[in-house]
Motif scaffolding. Structure first.
Motif, short mmCIF file in Angstrom:
data_model
loop_
_atom_site.label_atom_id
_atom_site.label_comp_id
_atom_site.label_asym_id
_atom_site.label_seq_id
_atom_site.Cartn_x
_atom_site.Cartn_y
_atom_site.Cartn_z
N VAL A 175 0.84 -1.20 0.00
CA VAL A 175 0.00 0.00 0.00
C VAL A 175 0.88 1.25 0.00
O VAL A 175 0.57 2.25 -0.67
CB VAL A 175 -0.96 -0.01 1.19
CG1 VAL A 175 -1.74 1.31 1.28
CG2 VAL A 175 -1.95 -1.17 1.08
N ALA A 176 1.98 1.19 0.72
CA ALA A 176 2.93 2.31 0.69
C ALA A 176 3.46 2.53 -0.72
O ALA A 176 3.64 3.67 -1.17
CB ALA A 176 4.08 2.05 1.66
N GLY A 177 3.69 1.42 -1.45
CA GLY A 177 4.15 1.52 -2.82
C GLY A 177 3.10 2.09 -3.76
O GLY A 177 3.41 2.76 -4.74
N PRO A 198 4.81 5.58 -5.56
CA PRO A 198 5.43 4.65 -6.51
C PRO A 198 6.95 4.67 -6.50
O PRO A 198 7.58 3.66 -6.86
CB PRO A 198 4.88 5.13 -7.86
CG PRO A 198 3.56 5.75 -7.52
CD PRO A 198 3.77 6.41 -6.19
N ASN A 199 7.55 5.77 -6.08
CA ASN A 199 9.02 5.82 -6.04
C ASN A 199 9.60 4.78 -5.10
O ASN A 199 10.76 4.37 -5.24
CB ASN A 199 9.49 7.20 -5.62
CG ASN A 199 9.39 8.22 -6.74
OD1 ASN A 199 9.31 7.84 -7.91
ND2 ASN A 199 9.36 9.49 -6.40
N PRO A 239 10.84 -3.56 -10.01
CA PRO A 239 9.94 -3.45 -11.16
C PRO A 239 8.85 -4.51 -11.21
O PRO A 239 7.72 -4.23 -11.62
CB PRO A 239 10.87 -3.56 -12.37
CG PRO A 239 12.11 -4.23 -11.84
CD PRO A 239 12.24 -3.77 -10.42
N ALA A 240 9.16 -5.73 -10.79
CA ALA A 240 8.15 -6.78 -10.81
C ALA A 240 7.03 -6.45 -9.82
O ALA A 240 5.84 -6.65 -10.10
CB ALA A 240 8.78 -8.13 -10.47
N VAL A 268 -3.53 5.95 -7.52
CA VAL A 268 -2.76 6.71 -6.54
C VAL A 268 -3.54 7.93 -6.07
O VAL A 268 -3.60 8.23 -4.87
CB VAL A 268 -1.39 7.14 -7.13
CG1 VAL A 268 -0.67 8.07 -6.17
CG2 VAL A 268 -0.54 5.91 -7.42
N ASP A 269 -4.16 8.64 -7.00
CA ASP A 269 -4.91 9.84 -6.64
C ASP A 269 -6.06 9.52 -5.67
O ASP A 269 -6.33 10.28 -4.75
CB ASP A 269 -5.47 10.52 -7.89
CG ASP A 269 -4.38 11.16 -8.74
OD1 ASP A 269 -3.25 11.31 -8.23
OD2 ASP A 269 -4.66 11.49 -9.90
N ASP A 270 -6.74 8.40 -5.91
CA ASP A 270 -7.83 8.01 -5.03
C ASP A 270 -7.33 7.72 -3.62
O ASP A 270 -7.93 8.14 -2.63
CB ASP A 270 -8.55 6.77 -5.57
CG ASP A 270 -9.34 7.08 -6.83
OD1 ASP A 270 -9.63 8.27 -7.08
OD2 ASP A 270 -9.66 6.13 -7.57
#
Length: 210
Positions: A104-106, A110-111, A117-118, A130-132
């Motif tokens: 959830v933190a990711g 996203p950074n 990457p997987a 992400v915005d939501d």
């Protein structure tokens, strides 16, 4: 590994022996009532949390307790859900998220998963933008928990896209449950359809779940 070897021997010589009848019965088949979907996080033990015996839970675990939408992913999650609902005819599906969840933190940032990457690609199947998540978090007094709750509800929405789940729900043979396990205090909160909030399991269920 030495600690695990000791555990294996203790299981073989003590636990299995003491519960031989249970394991004999299970060797003939399984009839779990619940599909329990949770994170791969090592701090979560479904059987310990629920006081469950072998055979009580059909468990699906992955990073972030994600259930991709039916049309988005043809992997093991879809097959596991289908088998649980159609072959085992479970009566309940629980999606259990947890606090301090790296997935959830990711999703929120996203950074954090740029070097993974997987994992980043897998998180795309969560169905939570992400915005939501960020807007949900900023409106709450407990931003991380609010984002986690929104994530859990998104997985319930994803589940409803699966034909096996949709058919069972329409037939009144299945119930979906959204849970959050609070690691820091050992509490489980449950989503209530009545008022759209998460509340303690004792309040949400009482003696109503069978």
């Amino acid at each position: 590994m030495r600690d695990f070897l000791d555990g294996i021997l203790r299981f073989q010589n003590e636990v299995f022996h003491e519960r031989r009848e249970l394991f004999k019965r299970l060797s003939a088949g399984q009839q779990p009532q619940t599909l329990f979907i949770t994170c791969s996080d090592s701090r979560i033990d479904p059987a310990l949390l629920l006081g469950a015996d072998p055979g009580d839970l059909f468990v699906l675990r992955n990073a972030g307790n994600i259930v991709p939408r039916a049309e988005a992913h043809g992997g093991g999650e879809a097959g596991t859900v289908e088998f649980a609902v159609r072959a085992l005819q479970v009566r309940h599906i629980v999606v259990c998220g947890h606090t301090c969840c790296a997935a959830v933190a990711g999703l929120l940032e996203p950074n954090r998963v740029r070097e993974l990457p997987a994992l980043g690609e897998w998180l795309r199947h969560a169905g939570t933008r992400v915005d939501d998540l960020r807007s949900t978090a900023t409106r709450s007094k407990q931003p991380p928990v609010a984002a986690l709750e929104r994530h859990v509800l998104a997985q319930l929405d994803n589940l409803r896209t699966h034909p096996a789940v949709r058919d069972a729900l329409d037939g009144g043979k299945l119930e979906l449950h959204g849970w959050v396990y609070h690691l820091e205090r050992g509490q489980i909160t449950v989503f209530s359809e009545e008022d759209g909030t998460f509340k303690g399991a004792d309040v949400a269920y009482g003696a109503s779940v069978v």
